[in-house]
Motif scaffolding. Structure first.
Motif, mmCIF file in Angstrom:
data_model
loop_
_atom_site.group_PDB
_atom_site.id
_atom_site.type_symbol
_atom_site.label_atom_id
_atom_site.label_comp_id
_atom_site.label_asym_id
_atom_site.label_seq_id
_atom_site.Cartn_x
_atom_site.Cartn_y
_atom_site.Cartn_z
ATOM 1 N N TRP A 506 0.820 -1.210 0.000
ATOM 2 C CA TRP A 506 0.000 0.000 0.000
ATOM 3 C C TRP A 506 0.860 1.270 0.000
ATOM 4 C CZ3 TRP A 506 -3.031 -3.445 -1.107
ATOM 5 C CH2 TRP A 506 -3.425 -4.493 -0.285
ATOM 6 N N GLU A 507 1.903 1.298 0.814
ATOM 7 C CA GLU A 507 2.728 2.502 0.906
ATOM 8 C C GLU A 507 3.384 2.812 -0.435
ATOM 9 O OE1 GLU A 507 5.510 2.342 4.071
ATOM 10 O OE2 GLU A 507 3.990 2.078 5.629
ATOM 11 N N ASP A 508 3.920 1.797 -1.094
ATOM 12 C CA ASP A 508 4.518 2.003 -2.412
ATOM 13 C C ASP A 508 3.471 2.526 -3.392
ATOM 14 O OD1 ASP A 508 6.992 1.184 -1.595
ATOM 15 O OD2 ASP A 508 6.736 -0.882 -2.261
ATOM 16 N N GLY A 509 2.277 1.960 -3.332
ATOM 17 C CA GLY A 509 1.220 2.396 -4.237
ATOM 18 C C GLY A 509 0.823 3.836 -4.010
ATOM 19 N N ASN A 510 0.629 4.212 -2.765
ATOM 20 C CA ASN A 510 0.242 5.598 -2.466
ATOM 21 C C ASN A 510 1.356 6.583 -2.842
ATOM 22 O OD1 ASN A 510 -2.401 5.214 -1.393
ATOM 23 N ND2 ASN A 510 -1.496 4.341 0.453
ATOM 24 N N ARG A 511 2.601 6.133 -2.712
ATOM 25 C CA ARG A 511 3.717 6.988 -3.107
ATOM 26 C C ARG A 511 3.706 7.213 -4.620
ATOM 27 N NH1 ARG A 511 7.004 5.108 0.262
ATOM 28 N NH2 ARG A 511 7.651 3.286 -0.956
ATOM 29 N N GLN A 512 3.399 6.172 -5.385
ATOM 30 C CA GLN A 512 3.315 6.322 -6.842
ATOM 31 C C GLN A 512 2.151 7.235 -7.237
ATOM 32 O OE1 GLN A 512 5.476 5.229 -9.102
ATOM 33 N NE2 GLN A 512 6.756 4.177 -7.586
#
Length: 976
Positions: A506-512
Motif C-alpha cells: 500500500w505505501e509504495d502504491g500511495n507513493r506512486q
C-alpha cells in the motif's frame, strides 16, 4: 542409392497405439495421444504417418505447428490447423448456418480470421475451448477427424489453455488429438503428464533407436541389406547420433558427400576418415546439398532461413525478386534433396525439414548479409500485409531486430504485445512487451519505451511477476529527462501504483499515486485523473485508516463520472467493481447490479481481464450469500486460462477458507500448504495473508491453539496488523478457538476487539463475527435483545450464509424467551438448513442454544446436546464434548459412555493407562501406516494421531515409532 523415402523403424508399438486411437475415434470414442521425445527423434515422421493413416481411414486431418516464423502469437497452431477447413470444402469454407455451433459461433473469430466480425466475442477460454470442440465434432461428424498439433513445446499459453480443454473433453467424440512435444521442461509437457495421470491422454515416449535399429536405418538409406552395412560406418554413426534417426541420416549423407563412404562393386566401403565434429559435419553436409542447387538456390534458401523455419512463397518471392518458374524449380529441388517440405496445413507455405537445416544456412551468412536480408524480408512483408495482422506483426518485429533497427522492432513488438493483452493472452503479452521494452530502452526511444511499459506493467501484475515490475520503478525518473510529457509519466506511475496494490504494497502504491498527481500539477485533465482516482480508490480501501471506505467510495465515483464522460471503459469497469464491493454492506442486490454493469461494459468493449474481475466478484458474492462455490470456480478457470496468477490464488484462498468452514480439514490443510508455498514465493502479500488467516482458522476450528498461534505469528509478519484480514483472524480464529475450549468470556473479548478494529479500520470482509456468532453470544448472555437482533438481521452481512446460521440461532433463543416455542423451534430448523454445509458451526450452535432452550422449555435440547457431543467427541474436541455431557447430566438425561471397547485393550497396555482411542491408533501402527492414513481410518486429525502416538510412547516406554510398530504387530499376532 535408393531415393530417400521416410522409413519408420523401431516405432511399431507407437504406430499401433496411433492406429488404435484413430480406429476408436471412427467408432465414436475420441482420444488424445502425445508423442514425446528429443529433437530429431522422429516425432514429425510419426505424425506424418498418422496423417496418412487418417486419410486411409477416410478421416480428415487438420495440421498446425507451434514453431512459427517469429515469436509467440496467440492461437497460432490452432488457427493454422482450423484454416484447413476453408480450403477443402465449398467456396467460402463451411457455412456457419449449416454447423450446429449455437452461441459458441462468435468465439471462433478469435482463432479463425475468416469468421471474425466487428461484434466478435471475446469470451473465456472455456467458451473458446468448447467452441473449438464443437467445430471439430461438427466438421468431422461423418468419418471422424485428426487434429495434429506439432511442436507444442513452443505453443503460447493461450493455445495450451484451449488444448487442455480439448484433452478433458474429447472422449465421447470422433476426434483424435495428436500432439508432438520435446522432452524439455515446459508447460506442454506438464499438461501431457497430467493428462496421462488422469487417464485422459496417452503419452508415447520416443526413445533413441537401438544399435540394430540404427543399422536398419543405414541399410534403408544405402539400399542394401543390414548385414552389408560397413561396421566402421555403423560404429561411427551409432556413437555420433546417440540413436537419433535425423542425425543418423544427416551424418550418413555427410559421409557420402565427403567421399569417406563410397559404393563399390561389392557394396559400400569406407575409404576415408569418418571422424569429425558432429555439429560441423552436420552443417557441412547440409550446405553441400544446398550447393548442388546452384548459387541461386543457395540464395533463395538462405533468404528463406532468414524468415524462419517456415516461410511463405509470396514473401520469399518479393524479397528475392525471383520469377515464378525459377522459384518453384529451386523449391522442388530443395524438396527432392530433403532440405525443405511443403507445409501441408498452409497453402503456399514451405518449411525446412529440420530446424538445424535453417541454422546451417544461417552460419554461412555474414552478419552484414543477414541484416540486409532481414531488412528486405521485413520490407516484403509490410508491402504485402501493411496492417501486419496476426503473426505478421511479431515476425516483422523479429526481422527488424535482426536488421539492426531496434527502435522499429521495439515499436512493433509493443503493438503485438498490446494486441495479445487486449485478447486476454497474458503470457504472450509479457513475452512480447518485455522484448519491446528492452529493445526500446537500448535504442533510447523514451516515448516508445513508455508505451511498452504502460502495457507491460499491468501484464506483469496479472502474471504475478512483481519483482520485474517494481524493478522498473527504480529508474523511471530517467524517462523524465527524455522529453516525455507529464501525462505519460503520470500514467506510468499510476500503472506502478496498480501493481503495488495487486502486490499488497500500500505505501509504495500511495507513493506512486502522489508522484502521478504531482506531475499533473494543480489543473490536471480528467482523462488522466480518472485512472489515477480509481487506482487511488483501491489503495484507499486497503490502506489502514478510519475513513478508508468513505474515501474509496468518493474517489471511485469521481473516476466513474470522468471515465463515462471521456469513454474510458476499463476505468468504468474498475470503478463499478470497487463500488460493488462497498455496496455489499448495504445491499447484495445493489452490489450484484453494479457488477453486472461492469460485466456488460467489459463484454461490450472486449476487455477480457475486466470481465474476469467482474466474474470473480460475482462468484464471491454467490459464495457469501449462499455458500455456492460453482461461479467462483468458473471464474478461477477463466483466470487460469488467461494467465492471471493473482486472481487464481485469490480464489484459492477463498476455497481453502470454504473447506475449513465446511469442516473439510484434511483437504483444507493440504490446499493451504500447497497454495502458501506459491503465494509466498510470488510475494503476493494479500493472498498470503488470506491463506495464513485461513490456516489459523483451520487450527482454531479443531481446537489446536498452538498451531493457530503459529499461523497468526506468520500472519503478523506479512503486515497483518491493520489489514482487512485482521478482524477475520480474531473472529473466525481466536474467538472460535476459545469457544472450542469452552471459554466464552475469551471469545466475547475477542469479538469486542473485532468491533474496535472495525470501528477504527473498516473492512469489507464481513465474516469476522459482528454479524453472526457475536450476535448469538450477546443474545445468550443477555447483552443483546430484540432491537440489536432485528438491526443485524436486516443487514446484508447478516444475510450472508455463514452469518445467517447464527442469526437464526439467536432469533430462536429470543423467541423461546418470549414464550413462542413453536416459532423458536421453526427458527432452529431454519438455522440447521442454513448451517447444513458447516458441520462445526452447526454443532457448536446446537451446543450453545441447548441450555437456553432447556431453561425456557422449548425445542429438543437433549437431542441437540447428544448430537453435538457425538460430533465433538469424534473430532477429538474434548472440552466441548465434555461440556455437552455435563449439560446432559444437569438435565437428568443419560450420557453415552465413550469408553466402549476398553475390554479389548490387552492387559499389558490397560495397566499402563492406554485409553480406548489410543489403542485404536496403536492397533493401526502394526500396518506401519502414516499419521494421515491413520487419521483417515479413524476420522480424526493427523495432529490428534501425533498426540496419541506421543502418549503411547510415554506410557509404553517405546519412544521410538518403529518400536511401537513392532510392539503393535507382536500383540496383534498373539491375539490371532
Amino acid at each position: 542409392m535408393r531415393s530417400r523415402t521416410r522409413y519408420i523403424i523401431g516405432r511399431d508399438s507407437q504406430l499401433l497405439e496411433i492406429k488404435q486411437a484413430l480406429t476408436e475415434a471412427r467408432d465414436g470414442r475420441g482420444g488424445v495421444v502425445f508423442l514425446v521425445g528429443e529433437a530429431g527423434i522422429g516425432k514429425s515422421r510419426l505424425a506424418a504417418e498418422a496423417v496418412g493413416m487418417a486419410f486411409t481411414a477416410g478421416m480428415r486431418a487438420l495440421r498446425g505447428r507451434s514453431s512459427t516464423t517469429g515469436p509467440t502469437v496467440p492461437f497460432r497452431p490452432l488457427t493454422e490447423a482450423l484454416m484447413a477447413l476453408f480450403r477443402g470444402g465449398p467456396p467460402g469454407g463451411p457455412s456457419l448456418d449449416d454447423l450446429p455451433l449455437g452461441p459458441y459461433r462468435p468465439a471462433l473469430g478469435r482463432i479463425i480470421p475468416d469468421w471474425s466480425s466487428d461484434a466478435q466475442d471475446n469470451s473465456s477460454m472455456v467458451i473458446l475451448g468448447e467452441a473449438v470442440l464443437r467445430l471439430l465434432i461438427a466438421t468431422g461428424r461423418e468419418h471422424g477427424q485428426l487434429l495434429l498439433l506439432e511442436d507444442l513445446h513452443d505453443a503460447d499459453p493461450e493455445t495450451l489453455a484451449v488444448v487442455e480443454y480439448l484433452v478433458d473433453n474429447l472422449e465421447y467424440t470422433n476426434v483424435v488429438l495428436l500432439a508432438t512435444i520435446r522432452t524439455e521442461s515446459c508447460d506442454a509437457l506438464d499438461m501431457a503428464e497430467s493428462a496421462r495421470r488422469r487417464g485422459v491422454g496417452t503419452v508415447l515416449q520416443l526413445a533413441p533407436l537401438t544399435r540394430p535399429e540404427v543399422r536398419s536405418v543405414i541399410a534403408a538409406q544405402l539400399d542394401t541389406e543390414p548385414e552389408l552395412v560397413p561396421e566402421a560406418a555403423l560404429e561411427r554413426l551409432w556413437d555420433d547420433s546417440a540413436g537419433s534417426p535425423f542425425l543418423v541420416e544427416e551424418l550418413l549423407q555427410g559421409m557420402i558427400g565427403s567421399g569417406a563412404l563410397v559404393r563399390a562393386e561389392d557394396g559400400w566401403r569406407v575409404v576415408g576418415d569418418l571422424r569429425s565434429d558432429v555439429s560441423t559435419a552436420l552443417a557441412r553436409g547440409i550446405l553441400r546439398r544446398v550447393d548442388r542447387l546452384a548459387p541461386q538456390g543457395l540464395t533463395l534458401l538462405s533468404a528463406a532461413a532468414v524468415i524462419g523455419r517456415r516461410f511463405p512463397l509470396t514473401v520469399l518471392q518479393r524479397m528475392t525478386g525471383i520469377d515464378d518458374r525459377s522459384l518453384l524449380s529451386h523449391l522442388h529441388a530443395g524438396v527432392a534433396a530433403q532440405l525443405v517440405v511443403h507445409d501441408e496445413p498452409a497453402p503456399d507455405w514451405y518449411a525446412f525439414r529440420h530446424s538445424l537445416t535453417a541454422e546451417a544456412l544461417l552460419t554461412q551468412l555474414t552478419p552484414t548479409n543477414r541484416a540486409q536480408m532481414s531488412g528486405l524480408a521485413a520490407d516484403a512483408v509490410q508491402a504485402l500485409y501493411p496492417e501486419l495482422e496476426g503473426e505478421w506483426c511479431p515476425l516483422v518485429a523479429e526481422l527488424r531486430s535482426h536488421a539492426g533497427d531496434e527502435g522499429e522492432a521495439g515499436r512493433l513488438f509493443t503493438v503485438a504485445g498490446v494486441r495479445a493483452l487486449s485478447a486476454g493472452a497474458i503470457g504472450s503479452a509479457v513475452t512480447l512487451l518485455g522484448r519491446a521494452e528492452r529493445l526500446l530502452a537500448a535504442s533510447g526511444d523514451a516515448a516508445g519505451r513508455t508505451a511498452a511499459l504502460e502495457a507491460l506493467l499491468p501484464a506483469l501484475a496479472e502474471a504475478g511477476d512483481f519483482a520485474q515490475a517494481f524493478g522498473f520503478a527504480e529508474n523511471l525518473h530517467t524517462l523524465g529527462g527524455s522529453g516525455l510529457s507529464a501525462e505519460r509519466l503520470a500514467a506510468l506511475h499510476t500503472r506502478l501504483a496498480k501493481v503495488a496494490h495487486t502486490a499488497g504494497r500500500w505505501e509504495d502504491g500511495n507513493r506512486q499515486i502522489a508522484q502521478a498527481r504531482a506531475l499533473l500539477g494543480a489543473h490536471p485533465d480528467e482523462r488522466s485523473t480518472a485512472s489515477i482516482d480509481v487506482t487511488a480508490a483501491y489503495l484507499a480501501l486497503d490502506t489502514p485508516g478510519p475513513d478508508r471506505t468513505q474515501l474509496a467510495e468518493k474517489l471511485a465515483y469521481s473516476a466513474l463520472q470522468a471515465a463515462e464522460r471521456h469513454g474510458l471503459p476499463t476505468v468504468v469497469c474498475q470503478a463499478w467493481e470497487l463500488l460493488a464491493t462497498l455496496a455489499r454492506e448495504r445491499d447484495f442486490d445493489e452490489a450484484t447490479a453494479l457488477l453486472e454493469s461492469a460485466l456488460h461494459t467489459a463484454e461490450q468493449h472486449q476487455l477480457p481481464l475486466q470481465r474476469m474481475y467482474a466474474l470473480t466478484r460475482i462468484g464471491g458474492n454467490n459464495w457469501l450469500t449462499e455458500g455456492n462455490t460453482v461461479p467462483l470456480l468458473a471464474a478461477r478457470g477463466e483466470a487460469q486460462r488467461l494467465g492471471s496468477a493473482t486472481i487464481v490464488y485469490t480464489i484459492d484462498g477463498i476455497m481453502i477458507l470454504d473447506a475449513v468452514l465446511r469442516a473439510e480439514f484434511t483437504a483444507a490443510a493440504g490446499a493451504a500448504e500447497e497454495c502458501l508455498a506459491v503465494v509466498q514465493r510470488l510475494r503476493l502479500a494479500p493472498a498470503t495473508r488470506y491463506v495464513l488467516m485461513a490456516r489459523a482458522t483451520l487450527a482454531a476450528h479443531q481446537g489446536e491453539r498452538a498451531e493457530m498461534e503459529r499461523a497468526l505469528t506468520a500472519f503478523a509478519e506479512w503486515d497483518g496488523s491493520g489489514s482487512q484480514e485482521e478482524p477475520l483472524t480474531r473472529g473466525l480464529a481466536r474467538a472460535f478457538c476459545a469457544l472450542l475450549e469452552e471459554d466464552r468470556p475469551a471469545a466475547v473479548s475477542e469479538l469486542h476487539t473485532v468491533a474496535d478494529l472495525e470501528s477504527t479500520n473498516p473492512s469489507t470482509y464481513y465474516l469476522s463475527g459482528r454479524y453472526g456468532i457475536g450476535l448469538l453470544l450477546d443474545v445468550l448472555s443477555g447483552a443483546a435483545g430484540r432491537g440489536p437482533y432485528e438491526e443485524i438481521a436486516a443487514t446484508a452481512p447478516g444475510r450472508m450464509r455463514w452469518n445467517r446460521q447464527f442469526v437464526h440461532f439467536a432469533g430462536a433463543v429470543l423467541l423461546g424467551r418470549e414464550g413462542r416455542p413453536d416459532l423458536a423451534a421453526a427458527a432452529v430448523n431454519e438455522a440447521l438448513r442454513t448451517a447444513e454445509p458447516y458441520a462445526t458451526a452447526l454443532h457448536l450452535g446446537l451446543r450453545l442454544i441447548a441450555e437456553a432452550a432447556h431453561a425456557d422449555g422449548w425445542g429438543e435440547p437433549v437431542a441437540w446436546l447428544r448430537r453435538a457431543e457425538l460430533h465433538f467427541h469424534q473430532h477429538s474436541v474434548a472440552p466441548v464434548a465434555n461440556a455437552c455431557r455435563a449439560a446432559l447430566r444437569r438435565m437428568g438425561a443419560p450420557v453415552a459412555q465413550r469408553r466402549t471397547g476398553s475390554g479389548n485393550i490387552p492387559d499389558v497396555l490397560r495397566t499402563q493407562g492406554v485409553t480406548v482411542r489410543e489403542y485404536e491408533v496403536f492397533r493401526l501402527l502394526a500396518e506401519r501406516l502414516g499419521n494421515k492414513d491413520i487419521a483417515d481410518r479413524l476420522y480424526i486429525s493427523p495432529r490428534t494421531v501425533e498426540k496419541h502416538i506421543a502418549s503411547l510412547g510415554t506410557k509404553t516406554g517405546r519412544t521410538n515409532r518403529s518400536a511401537l510398530c513392532e510392539l503393535s504387530a507382536s500383540l496383534r499376532a498373539q491375539a490371532v
